[in-house]
Motif scaffolding. Structure first.
Motif, PDB file in Angstrom:
ATOM      1  N   LEU A   8     -10.675   4.551  -0.270  1.00 31.07           N
ATOM      2  CA  LEU A   8     -10.441   5.138   1.040  1.00 31.07           C
ATOM      3  C   LEU A   8     -10.617   6.661   1.050  1.00 31.07           C
ATOM      4  CD1 LEU A   8      -9.721   4.570   3.960  1.00 31.07           C
ATOM      5  CD2 LEU A   8      -7.306   4.733   3.353  1.00 31.07           C
ATOM      6  N   PRO A   9     -10.057   7.414   0.089  1.00 32.40           N
ATOM      7  CA  PRO A   9     -10.320   8.858   0.097  1.00 32.40           C
ATOM      8  C   PRO A   9     -11.804   9.190  -0.026  1.00 32.40           C
ATOM      9  CG  PRO A   9      -8.471   8.340  -1.348  1.00 32.40           C
ATOM     10  CD  PRO A   9      -9.095   7.043  -0.977  1.00 32.40           C
ATOM     11  N   ALA A  10     -12.535   8.374  -0.804  1.00 29.35           N
ATOM     12  CA  ALA A  10     -13.974   8.614  -0.939  1.00 29.35           C
ATOM     13  C   ALA A  10     -14.674   8.428   0.397  1.00 29.35           C
ATOM     14  CB  ALA A  10     -14.558   7.665  -1.984  1.00 29.35           C
ATOM     15  N   VAL A  11     -14.256   7.430   1.155  1.00 29.19           N
ATOM     16  CA  VAL A  11     -14.842   7.194   2.479  1.00 29.19           C
ATOM     17  C   VAL A  11     -14.594   8.392   3.385  1.00 29.19           C
ATOM     18  CG1 VAL A  11     -14.594   5.797   4.560  1.00 29.19           C
ATOM     19  CG2 VAL A  11     -14.756   4.686   2.330  1.00 29.19           C
ATOM     20  N   ARG A  12     -13.370   8.907   3.354  1.00 30.16           N
ATOM     21  CA  ARG A  12     -13.024  10.027   4.220  1.00 30.16           C
ATOM     22  C   ARG A  12     -13.772  11.301   3.833  1.00 30.16           C
ATOM     23  NH1 ARG A  12      -6.535   8.832   3.960  1.00 30.16           N
ATOM     24  NH2 ARG A  12      -6.468   7.181   5.523  1.00 30.16           N
ATOM     25  N   GLU A  13     -14.102  11.421   2.551  1.00 25.19           N
ATOM     26  CA  GLU A  13     -14.808  12.608   2.086  1.00 25.19           C
ATOM     27  C   GLU A  13     -16.317  12.470   2.203  1.00 25.19           C
ATOM     28  OE1 GLU A  13     -13.412  13.148  -1.866  1.00 25.19           O
ATOM     29  OE2 GLU A  13     -11.340  13.516  -1.263  1.00 25.19           O
ATOM     30  N   GLY A  14     -16.774  11.306   2.705  1.00 26.36           N
ATOM     31  CA  GLY A  14     -18.213  11.127   2.896  1.00 26.36           C
ATOM     32  C   GLY A  14     -18.917  10.659   1.650  1.00 26.36           C
ATOM     33  N   ALA A  15     -18.473   9.538   1.091  1.00 22.61           N
ATOM     34  CA  ALA A  15     -19.100   9.006  -0.111  1.00 22.61           C
ATOM     35  C   ALA A  15     -20.551   8.621   0.167  1.00 22.61           C
ATOM     36  CB  ALA A  15     -18.315   7.785  -0.599  1.00 22.61           C
ATOM     37  N   ASP A  16     -21.296   8.465  -0.914  1.00 19.97           N
ATOM     38  CA  ASP A  16     -22.730   8.230  -0.765  1.00 19.97           C
ATOM     39  C   ASP A  16     -23.091   6.753  -0.636  1.00 19.97           C
ATOM     40  OD1 ASP A  16     -22.188   7.319  -3.285  1.00 19.97           O
ATOM     41  OD2 ASP A  16     -23.407   8.822  -4.329  1.00 19.97           O
TER      42      ASP A  16
ATOM     43  N   LEU B 107     -17.029  -3.502  -1.262  1.00 23.63           N
ATOM     44  CA  LEU B 107     -16.369  -3.899  -0.028  1.00 23.63           C
ATOM     45  C   LEU B 107     -16.949  -5.190   0.517  1.00 23.63           C
ATOM     46  CD1 LEU B 107     -14.352  -3.273   2.199  1.00 23.63           C
ATOM     47  CD2 LEU B 107     -16.068  -1.817   3.277  1.00 23.63           C
ATOM     48  N   ALA B 108     -18.261  -5.323   0.480  1.00 22.16           N
ATOM     49  CA  ALA B 108     -18.890  -6.535   0.988  1.00 22.16           C
ATOM     50  C   ALA B 108     -18.440  -7.766   0.212  1.00 22.16           C
ATOM     51  CB  ALA B 108     -20.410  -6.407   0.920  1.00 22.16           C
TER      52      ALA B 108
ATOM     53  N   ILE C 279      -5.717  -0.961   5.830  1.00 22.91           N
ATOM     54  CA  ILE C 279      -6.786  -0.259   5.110  1.00 22.91           C
ATOM     55  C   ILE C 279      -8.108  -0.999   5.291  1.00 22.91           C
ATOM     56  CG2 ILE C 279      -6.508  -1.397   2.878  1.00 22.91           C
ATOM     57  CD1 ILE C 279      -6.878   1.295   1.553  1.00 22.91           C
ATOM     58  N   ALA C 280      -8.047  -2.334   5.443  1.00 23.77           N
ATOM     59  CA  ALA C 280      -9.278  -3.102   5.648  1.00 23.77           C
ATOM     60  C   ALA C 280      -9.956  -2.715   6.951  1.00 23.77           C
ATOM     61  CB  ALA C 280      -8.971  -4.600   5.633  1.00 23.77           C
ATOM     62  N   VAL C 281      -9.183  -2.494   8.002  1.00 22.69           N
ATOM     63  CA  VAL C 281      -9.775  -2.100   9.278  1.00 22.69           C
ATOM     64  C   VAL C 281     -10.568  -0.811   9.127  1.00 22.69           C
ATOM     65  CG1 VAL C 281      -9.228  -1.210  11.574  1.00 22.69           C
ATOM     66  CG2 VAL C 281      -8.130  -3.292  10.763  1.00 22.69           C
ATOM     67  N   GLU C 282      -9.964   0.190   8.488  1.00 27.06           N
ATOM     68  CA  GLU C 282     -10.658   1.473   8.359  1.00 27.06           C
ATOM     69  C   GLU C 282     -11.909   1.353   7.504  1.00 27.06           C
ATOM     70  OE1 GLU C 282      -9.700   6.116   7.123  1.00 27.06           O
ATOM     71  OE2 GLU C 282      -8.076   4.681   7.413  1.00 27.06           O
ATOM     72  N   LEU C 283     -11.810   0.634   6.389  1.00 31.08           N
ATOM     73  CA  LEU C 283     -12.970   0.502   5.507  1.00 31.08           C
ATOM     74  C   LEU C 283     -14.075  -0.323   6.161  1.00 31.08           C
ATOM     75  CD1 LEU C 283     -11.259  -0.034   2.035  1.00 31.08           C
ATOM     76  CD2 LEU C 283     -12.555   1.960   2.799  1.00 31.08           C
TER      77      LEU C 283
ATOM     78  N   VAL D 191     -21.374 -10.334   7.764  1.00 31.24           N
ATOM     79  CA  VAL D 191     -20.214 -10.889   7.049  1.00 31.24           C
ATOM     80  C   VAL D 191     -19.001 -10.002   7.288  1.00 31.24           C
ATOM     81  CG1 VAL D 191     -19.264 -11.435   4.774  1.00 31.24           C
ATOM     82  CG2 VAL D 191     -21.647 -11.995   5.307  1.00 31.24           C
ATOM     83  N   LEU D 192     -19.199  -8.692   7.183  1.00 25.76           N
ATOM     84  CA  LEU D 192     -18.091  -7.763   7.387  1.00 25.76           C
ATOM     85  C   LEU D 192     -17.627  -7.774   8.843  1.00 25.76           C
ATOM     86  CD1 LEU D 192     -19.240  -4.757   5.195  1.00 25.76           C
ATOM     87  CD2 LEU D 192     -17.686  -6.614   4.606  1.00 25.76           C
ATOM     88  N   ALA D 193     -18.562  -7.861   9.784  1.00 22.08           N
ATOM     89  CA  ALA D 193     -18.182  -7.946  11.186  1.00 22.08           C
ATOM     90  C   ALA D 193     -17.354  -9.208  11.448  1.00 22.08           C
ATOM     91  CB  ALA D 193     -19.431  -7.941  12.069  1.00 22.08           C
ATOM     92  N   ASP D 194     -17.729 -10.283  10.788  1.00 25.00           N
ATOM     93  CA  ASP D 194     -16.983 -11.538  10.920  1.00 25.00           C
ATOM     94  C   ASP D 194     -15.553 -11.377  10.428  1.00 25.00           C
ATOM     95  OD1 ASP D 194     -16.745 -14.629  10.940  1.00 25.00           O
ATOM     96  OD2 ASP D 194     -16.300 -14.084   8.861  1.00 25.00           O
ATOM     97  N   ARG D 195     -15.379 -10.753   9.246  1.00 22.48           N
ATOM     98  CA  ARG D 195     -14.031 -10.570   8.699  1.00 22.48           C
ATOM     99  C   ARG D 195     -13.204  -9.657   9.597  1.00 22.48           C
ATOM    100  NH1 ARG D 195     -13.052 -14.479   7.444  1.00 22.48           N
ATOM    101  NH2 ARG D 195     -11.010 -13.606   6.983  1.00 22.48           N
ATOM    102  N   LEU D 196     -13.829  -8.616  10.102  1.00 22.36           N
ATOM    103  CA  LEU D 196     -13.114  -7.670  10.953  1.00 22.36           C
ATOM    104  C   LEU D 196     -12.738  -8.329  12.294  1.00 22.36           C
ATOM    105  CD1 LEU D 196     -12.050  -4.807  11.207  1.00 22.36           C
ATOM    106  CD2 LEU D 196     -14.292  -4.103  12.051  1.00 22.36           C
TER     107      LEU D 196
END
Length: 1005
Positions: A384-392, A399-400, A413-417, A434-439
């Motif tokens: 999550l911190p990596a996502v907020r900092e703009g991971a590559d 995640l998938a 945390i799943a919602v944000e990721l 797949v991710l849209a389905d889970r969300l």
């Protein structure tokens, strides 16, 4: 440790006294709550040390925990650690409190159906029950630090603990920083004081207290130059201690004659002004290897396991580095884990890592933790911190592959990721769907139906995956069905028919949902046709889901056709077929609801209550939406059986209902109770009440509640013809199911029509009631048909069967109404003595119910015959004292006196733990006491004294006298023999089964 405790109490005498008082209270059985807030280093933890030790010495069970910044998106992690709940435990007090396991996903990594049970909600309820049981064993102190980093589930649970702390020997102590300002913490602060809690805000120490602190730490009074230097610490004990430590390490302090001073020649570390400089100075003394290990540890949060650090730090000399950090006071033990001695130490270490290197180190740590088999939520904490900092994008693949498990283990945390992943993924990326389905499934489960539908529609537009298409169509149909938008269910089915991507199992399941929607609409022939095809296909495919939903539709249709026995058999068959599959919890709740309706209709109220108690226990593990729907069902039954106080208590627990019929049912029930209790302002409507005029009559019963309530309101204001016009809407075919479920409404229509001399409407309603009894020949419908004929033909003898039925099944409101009508008919026929007896019992029951309007109407109807209520007519229940307790509260109080915990009381009375908690809160308030122990002193020898004949189900203290033209008493005052209407069989004694209605003798101590 001794020095730390001394530092914590220096200059904090008033705050220490508050804590000591709270500890003394909890040791004596009186609970409380406290929030200690202040900036980092101000002394929150040190202040707690001595009182917590004293609590342990006094026999309290003391549990201590801490939240951390990275864990704030991981539900209940802090509470689970605080309560010491292992995955498997033999301790009976918390054997059920570990997060529940769930069945493994299918080979594609996806769950079979969206919207299953919510394990975090279940874990919250089980953790709260664990606290209750701990408190039943003795006083408990819970201390949780750094609430500003707590996850939302933990904060909600902590607020619940603070709200209910006063009703058990529990002291809940939380600490937090003033910032970040979180809404949940603001609500906690706002709620504490009105509920008897305390808030302590720690400010900087005074100059005198700083001087005293220097004496403790450095052995002398600070001189002028040192005092000036320490002034930069702004009275913060941590800053004072760290500045002194830096000066000592630099050899910059002189001691002479009890004074500690900086040298006059300026031989001090003048550049060490900021705390970060002081901390950096301390860390610089560590070896390079230890600093490398600590920088890696800073990525893991303020607290971490040795296994996590071993995996993340790779081949470093971990043992030597950890030992060095422990010796230097940078790290400390926290049970089986390690944590930074101060959060600022972690923050400084973290900031010393260049941002580019930080991303690489975090990626390495994630890979090592994954390789070591770390839980998905622990890995997500680092991602999550990596996502907020703009991971590559390196987090994308993990995640998938782990979305399904993450959704169930850490939904926040799943919602944000997942939202992040969807924003970054290309439109043609197959894993995006797949991710849209889970969300989408997650949003549906948590009540965000709008966003869930949006994601489901996007899946239908962009993929040919047959499984994903089926899940999307299922989700859209489920959303429409739950909201009562049956036309959308039909539209989704027709769209599915033309979709070649839809696999046979999904097509059959959707047909079962369509059959259910048609059943709710009253389209029984079309519904049966769809159900038959779906059931046959489900059996052919050996698909438990399709079979279960098809049998659910069959039970609904059979119930609407009037065959409650057949509906019960079908519901039981479906429940047996689906078993305990957690992914089918929504279906299981619907089936339990059908079962309860059928059992009540068949005259088996005890079994109906058990079925709803089972549904409530199941719903408590699913989340607020399904729980709120179940609570409305329970409130409906409480209303029907005259447990109006309990119905209002349950409705107060409702938090999150879908738009549409469920909200309408809730507000309609409230309006009905308020109208019958003559609360004019409340009965006029609630600000958020849905508009009755636009409510489709195909919503089961929900729209009818508002119709009946509006009719009552008009009748109460002297407009009976308008009231009749409103109530006559129930004669429309669309409301047939409703009036069969509530045959007493047609009786009320006959009564009102006769009152305004509209015999045509009265005959129409009576014929409709007779038709219902022919279609559905159950005791309730037959009794209602006889009742209508009794009113229409002025025949009191026909009413005796209805009175006998309602007395037997415990439907007190209907019993009271029937007795009122009997009194009128007896008086009209010249039998005044019998009229007085029936009138007296009716008034006594109305008093028990608090049905002020019904009592006024009854008195007005009897006045022309010279029978009136005496000066001791229906009285309202007092607001305080023993007599203020309802019968349910009396029973709860008796069990509290016996030392039972709230979960155990709930199990005995077939209530929820939260409902018992509400009752205990009411008991303490009405009795004016602060603890469960004091309840025993107030209620000793008095439990159950407020009952009278036929009144044991609802509580109350009203007495009633009835006098007529010849004088005399028609009903005994409280405490005398029960009243029995002549010509009616005596009612059987109430069952002693837990949760059943107590008799007056059962209430007495």
């Amino acid at each position: 440790m001794l020095i730390r405790q001394m530092v914590g109490v220096t200059g904090r005498e008033a705050e220490r006294a508050v804590l000591e008082g709270l500890v003394a209270d909890v040791a004596a059985g009186r609970g409380g709550s406290l929030l200690v807030e202040g900036e980092p280093g101000i002394g929150k933890s040190a202040l707690l040390a001595a009182p917590l030790a004293a609590a342990g010495a006094a026999g309290c069970e003391v549990l201590f925990g801490q939240c951390d910044e990275l864990g704030q998106r991981l539900p209940l992690s802090a509470m689970t650690r605080l309560l010491g709940v292992p995955p498997r435990s033999s301790d009976p007090r918390h054997a059920q409190a570990a997060p529940p396991r769930r069945r493994p996903p299918d080979r594609a990594g996806r769950d079979p159906h969206p919207g299953g049970a919510d394990p975090m909600v279940a874990a919250t309820e089980q953790l709260l029950a664990r606290v209750d049981r701990l408190c039943a064993s003795g006083p408990v102190v819970l201390a949780l630090e750094d609430l500003q980093w707590a996850d939302e589930a933990t904060l909600l649970m902590w607020r619940s603990l603070c709200r209910s702390a006063a009703q058990r020997p529990l002291l809940a102590i939380g600490t937090c920083r003033p910032v970040p300002r979180r809404p949940a913490l603001t609500r906690l602060r706002r709620e504490l004081r009105p509920r008897g809690g305390r808030v302590l805000s720690l400010d900087g120490l005074s100059e005198a207290s700083v001087s005293e602190l220097v004496g403790v730490l450095a052995g002398g009074t600070p001189g002028p130059r040192l005092a000036a230097r320490l002034g930069s610490a702004a009275g913060n004990p941590l800053y004072v201690r760290e500045l002194l430590g830096a000066l000592v390490r630099g050899g910059s302090l002189d001691r002479a004659a009890g004074t500690v001073e900086l040298p006059a020649d300026g031989r001090d570390t003048g550049e060490l002004q900021a705390l970060t400089d002081v901390v950096a100075d301390r860390l610089a003394a560590l070896s390079a290897g230890a600093q490398r290990v600590l920088r890696t540890a800073s990525l893991l949060g303020p607290e971490f396991s040795v296994a996590d650090l071993t995996a993340a730090a790779g081949g470093a000399d971990l043992l030597a580095a950890v030992e060095e950090a422990l010796s230097a006071g940078v790290l400390e033990s926290a049970g089986s884990r390690l944590r930074f001695r101060h959060t600022v130490l972690k923050e400084v270490l973290h900031e010393t890592i260049p941002s580019a290197l930080r991303a690489g180190l975090r990626r390495h740590a994630v890979r090592e933790l994954v390789a070591a088999g770390a839980p998905v939520e622990r890995v997500a904490e680092l991602i999550l911190p990596a996502v907020r900092e703009g991971a590559d994008g390196w987090e994308w693949e993990w995640l998938a592959d782990n979305a399904a498990r993450l959704v169930h283990r850490a939904p926040v945390i799943a919602v944000e990721l997942l939202e992040h992943a969807l924003r970054r993924a290309d439109a043609d990326c197959p894993r995006r769907h797949v991710l849209a389905d889970r969300l989408a499934a997650l949003y549906f489960r948590t009540g965000r139906a709008d966003r869930a539908g949006e994601l489901a529609r996007s899946i239908l537009l962009a993929t040919s995956d047959r499984e994903l298409v089926g899940r999307a169509r299922w989700l859209l149909t489920s959303i429409a069905l739950r909201a009562g938008r049956y036309q959308d269910v039909e539209a989704n089915w027709h769209a599915a028919l033309g979709d070649p991507r839809l696999a046979p199992p999904w097509r059959a399941g959707l047909l079962a949902l369509l059959a259910t929607a048609r059943g709710f609409q009253g389209r029984l022939v079309a519904g049966r046709a769809a159900m038959s095809v779906a059931l046959a296909e489900g059996v052919r495919l050996d698909n438990a889901t399709t079979v279960g939903y098809a049998l659910n539709a069959a039970a609904l249709i059979r119930s609407r056709e009037g065959d409650q026995g057949g509906a019960l058999v079908l519901a039981d068959r479906a429940l047996a077929r689906i078993g305990d599959d957690r992914e089918l919890v929504d279906l299981r709740l619907m089936l339990l609801g059908h079962r309860a309706v059928a059992l009540d209709s068949l005259g088996r109220p005890g079994e109906a209550e058990e079925s709803l108690a089972h549904a409530r226990a199941l719903a408590e593990r699913t989340g607020p939406v399904l729980l709120s729907m179940s609570l409305v069902r329970i409130a409906e039954r409480y209303y029907e059986h005259g447990r109006w106080d309990d119905a209002q208590t349950v409705l107060d627990e409702v938090t999150d209902l879908p738009q549409g019929r469920w909200q309408l049912a809730r507000h309609g029930l409230r309006a009905l109770i308020d109208a019958r209790r003559d609360r004019q302002q409340e009965a006029a409507g609630h600000p958020q009440a849905p508009d009755t005029e636009v409510a489709p009559p195909t919503w089961p019963v929900a729209a009818s509640y508002r119709i009946v309530a509006r009719s009552l309101a008009l009748e109460r204001t002297g407009r009976p013809r308008e009231a009749l016009q409103v109530l006559a809407a129930l004669l429309a075919p669309a409301y047939e199911y409703d009036t069969r479920r509530h045959p007493e409404w047609l009786v009320g229509l006959v009564r009102l029509a006769l009152a305004v001399d509209d015999r045509h409407t009265a005959r129409t309603a009576a014929l409709e009631s007779r038709r219902h009894a022919h279609i559905e020949p159950l005791p309730a419908t037959r009794a209602a048909a006889q009742w209508c004929r009794a009113l229409l033909h002025h025949d009191p003898a026909r009413l005796l069967a209805a009175i006998d039925h309602h007395r037997t099944v415990g439907r007190l409101p209907d019993l009271a109404n029937a007795l009122e009508d009997l009194a009128v008919l007896r008086a009209a026929s010249g039998d005044r003595d019998a009229a007085r007896v029936a009138f007296g019992e009716a008034l006594a029951l109305y008093a028990e119910l608090g049905a002020v309007w019904d009592a006024r109407r009854a008195a007005a109807r009897m006045r022309p015959w010279g029978v009136r209520a005496g000066i001791r007519g229906p009285r309202s229940r007092p607001a305080s004292g023993r007599d203020a307790l309802t019968v349910t509260e009396q029973r709860v109080a008796e069990l509290v006196v016996q030392g039972l915990s709230n979960p155990d009381i709930a199990a005995m009375l077939l209530l929820s733990r939260r409902t018992v908690e509400t009752h205990v809160s009411h008991i303490l308030g009405k009795l004016g006491v602060r603890s469960r122990r004091e309840v025993a002193a107030v209620t000793a020898g008095t439990a159950g004294t407020a009952g009278t004949a036929g009144t044991a189900a609802t509580g109350g203290t009203a007495g009633t006298e009835v006098t007529g033209g010849t004088g005399g008493t028609g009903v005994e005052s409280p405490g005398r023999a029960p009243v029995t209407v002549r010509g009616a069989r005596s009612a059987p004694a109430p069952s002693a089964r837990p949760g059943s209605r107590p008799s007056p003798s059962q209430n007495r101590s």
